[in-house]
Design an enzyme around this catalytic site. Structure first.
Site, PDB file in Angstrom:
ATOM      1  N   PRO A   1      -5.178  -5.007   0.880  1.00  0.00           N
ATOM      2  CA  PRO A   1      -4.832  -6.198   1.649  1.00  0.00           C
ATOM      3  C   PRO A   1      -5.856  -6.563   2.714  1.00  0.00           C
ATOM      4  O   PRO A   1      -5.793  -7.659   3.281  1.00  0.00           O
ATOM      5  CB  PRO A   1      -3.484  -5.829   2.281  1.00  0.00           C
ATOM      6  CG  PRO A   1      -3.435  -4.347   2.278  1.00  0.00           C
ATOM      7  CD  PRO A   1      -4.199  -3.913   1.055  1.00  0.00           C
TER       8      PRO A   1
ATOM      9  N   THR B   1      -7.632  -1.978   8.053  1.00  0.00           N
ATOM     10  CA  THR B   1      -8.034  -0.820   7.272  1.00  0.00           C
ATOM     11  C   THR B   1      -9.450  -1.059   6.765  1.00  0.00           C
ATOM     12  O   THR B   1     -10.085  -2.068   7.082  1.00  0.00           O
ATOM     13  CB  THR B   1      -7.094  -0.608   6.078  1.00  0.00           C
ATOM     14  OG1 THR B   1      -7.182  -1.755   5.217  1.00  0.00           O
ATOM     15  CG2 THR B   1      -5.650  -0.440   6.527  1.00  0.00           C
ATOM     16  N   GLU B   2      -9.968  -0.131   5.962  1.00  0.00           N
ATOM     17  CA  GLU B   2     -11.259  -0.352   5.327  1.00  0.00           C
ATOM     18  C   GLU B   2     -11.131  -1.503   4.324  1.00  0.00           C
ATOM     19  O   GLU B   2     -10.019  -1.888   3.945  1.00  0.00           O
ATOM     20  CB  GLU B   2     -11.727   0.941   4.656  1.00  0.00           C
ATOM     21  CG  GLU B   2     -12.013   2.049   5.678  1.00  0.00           C
ATOM     22  CD  GLU B   2     -12.534   3.313   5.040  1.00  0.00           C
ATOM     23  OE1 GLU B   2     -13.516   3.251   4.291  1.00  0.00           O
ATOM     24  OE2 GLU B   2     -11.937   4.379   5.284  1.00  0.00           O
TER      25      GLU B   2
ATOM     26  N   ASP C   1       0.629 -12.329   7.123  1.00  0.00           N
ATOM     27  CA  ASP C   1      -0.765 -12.263   6.699  1.00  0.00           C
ATOM     28  C   ASP C   1      -1.669 -12.694   7.850  1.00  0.00           C
ATOM     29  O   ASP C   1      -1.672 -13.861   8.237  1.00  0.00           O
ATOM     30  CB  ASP C   1      -0.962 -13.179   5.487  1.00  0.00           C
ATOM     31  CG  ASP C   1      -2.336 -13.051   4.863  1.00  0.00           C
ATOM     32  OD1 ASP C   1      -3.286 -12.662   5.575  1.00  0.00           O
ATOM     33  OD2 ASP C   1      -2.474 -13.349   3.667  1.00  0.00           O
ATOM     34  N   GLY C   2      -2.433 -11.769   8.382  1.00  0.00           N
ATOM     35  CA  GLY C   2      -3.328 -12.082   9.493  1.00  0.00           C
ATOM     36  C   GLY C   2      -4.392 -13.087   9.127  1.00  0.00           C
ATOM     37  O   GLY C   2      -4.796 -13.914   9.961  1.00  0.00           O
TER      38      GLY C   2
ATOM     39  N   HIS D   1      -8.604   3.155  19.660  1.00  0.00           N
ATOM     40  CA  HIS D   1      -7.808   2.108  20.296  1.00  0.00           C
ATOM     41  C   HIS D   1      -8.406   1.658  21.625  1.00  0.00           C
ATOM     42  O   HIS D   1      -8.399   0.458  21.944  1.00  0.00           O
ATOM     43  CB  HIS D   1      -6.367   2.590  20.471  1.00  0.00           C
ATOM     44  CG  HIS D   1      -5.671   2.830  19.179  1.00  0.00           C
ATOM     45  ND1 HIS D   1      -4.938   3.959  18.915  1.00  0.00           N
ATOM     46  CD2 HIS D   1      -5.626   2.082  18.036  1.00  0.00           C
ATOM     47  CE1 HIS D   1      -4.450   3.894  17.682  1.00  0.00           C
ATOM     48  NE2 HIS D   1      -4.859   2.775  17.141  1.00  0.00           N
TER      49      HIS D   1
ATOM     50  N   ASP E   1      -7.951  -5.098  13.855  1.00  0.00           N
ATOM     51  CA  ASP E   1      -7.695  -3.667  13.660  1.00  0.00           C
ATOM     52  C   ASP E   1      -7.227  -3.481  12.219  1.00  0.00           C
ATOM     53  O   ASP E   1      -6.045  -3.273  11.950  1.00  0.00           O
ATOM     54  CB  ASP E   1      -6.638  -3.197  14.659  1.00  0.00           C
ATOM     55  CG  ASP E   1      -6.302  -1.726  14.512  1.00  0.00           C
ATOM     56  OD1 ASP E   1      -6.991  -1.029  13.749  1.00  0.00           O
ATOM     57  OD2 ASP E   1      -5.329  -1.275  15.160  1.00  0.00           O
TER      58      ASP E   1
ATOM     59  N   GLN F   1       0.834  -1.194   0.000  1.00  0.00           N
ATOM     60  CA  GLN F   1       0.000   0.000   0.000  1.00  0.00           C
ATOM     61  C   GLN F   1       0.875   1.252   0.000  1.00  0.00           C
ATOM     62  O   GLN F   1       2.076   1.195   0.247  1.00  0.00           O
ATOM     63  CB  GLN F   1      -0.898   0.005   1.241  1.00  0.00           C
ATOM     64  CG  GLN F   1      -0.130  -0.136   2.547  1.00  0.00           C
ATOM     65  CD  GLN F   1      -0.929  -0.760   3.655  1.00  0.00           C
ATOM     66  OE1 GLN F   1      -2.149  -0.771   3.633  1.00  0.00           O
ATOM     67  NE2 GLN F   1      -0.247  -1.294   4.658  1.00  0.00           N
TER      68      GLN F   1
END
Length: 275
Positions: free
Chosen positions: A162, A157-158, A137-138, A62, A155, A31
């Site tokens: 990824p 990103t939109e 990679d989660g 958070h 947690d 990204q």
């Protein structure tokens, strides 16, 4: 006039802020990453031109990702954070004395590297002895885990780039498998003004996997629309039944014992997305 940055949150709406200077800009393997110093919000992390976190309002997101689930679970010893390379969720998780180990898995090591450099007040606990940081990679980490975690916090990103796979029913099923028999998870679920269909789909998918599914909100001014949603899925413990009078005191700026349940009181147009 100076330099102004606009995050185009829809085709017809954006949020604009004055930039003092660029601190770092890089196209990583995953990204576009920018660290900028803003006039209003302090240092800010942008990924693919979307605001991820700022020094001024980061505590809201958070704290609400971490404390709702960790106060709901009676003994949250082993925690997984998927994404969250800025370290803010880790910082909040470590305020809970029961936590013995917190594993963070972020696909982009550059987020971790530059958060430590430019967002030390957020990333300052990533080197804590209870924390294990993995660059990877989660989604795959979840797929390969079974009966390991008390609480999983997503947690991300939109749902672009990824993070697309982190909003799928298959991912939530993997989370269920990775959790212990009384485990629970929370995932950020975007906003109800511009992403109502996404929230409704997430709620539907999670309800088909977890017997307890809840939606809650927080006010985060630099995120699209300012109203942000979080989905909680639990195998056993209901956040609305948690005895907040027994919660130990921790240092927070947004979350309170009273807010623990109040956050689940939804405006009707948001509550309708959970049906």
């Amino acid at each position: 006039m100076g330099i102004w940055f606009t995050e185009k949150q829809t085709e017809h709406f954006g949020i604009t802020m004055k930039i003092n200077r660029s601190l770092h800009s890089e196209q990583t393997d995953f990204q576009k990453l920018d660290m900028v110093e803003t006039q209003e919000w302090g240092n800010m992390l942008l990924l693919d031109d979307m605001v991820m976190t700022t020094e001024k309002d980061e505590f809201v997101y958070h704290e609400m990702v971490a404390h709702i689930p960790l106060f709901t679970h009676p003994n949250p010893e082993k925690i997984l954070i998927v994404g969250g390379g800025d370290g803010g969720v880790i910082r909040e998780v470590l305020k809970h004395s029961e936590v013995k180990k917190a594993t963070l898995v972020d696909i982009d090591g550059k987020v971790i590297e530059y958060s430590k450099k430019y967002l030390p007040s957020i990333a300052g606990k990533l080197d804590d002895r209870r924390v294990e940081v993995k660059v990877g990679d989660g989604f795959m980490h979840i797929a390969e885990a079974e009966n390991q975690y008390d609480v999983i916090l997503v947690d991300s990103t939109e749902p672009v780039g990824p993070a697309v796979n982190l909003f799928t029913k298959g991912f939530y099923a993997g989370i269920s498998k990775a959790l212990k028999e009384d485990g629970l998870f929370v995932a950020q679920s975007d906003n109800p003004w511009f992403k109502a269909e996404l929230i409704a789909q997430v709620q539907k998918d999670v309800k088909e996997i977890f017997p307890i599914t809840r939606l809650y909100t927080a006010n985060i001014p630099t995120y699209p629309s300012g109203m942000w949603c979080f989905t909680l899925g639990s195998k056993k413990y209901d956040p609305l039944e948690a005895d907040s009078s027994r919660f130990p005191d921790i240092e927070t700026n947004y979350y309170t014992k009273e807010l623990h349940k109040a956050a689940f009181v939804l405006p009707k147009f948001v509550a309708d997305l959970t049906k």
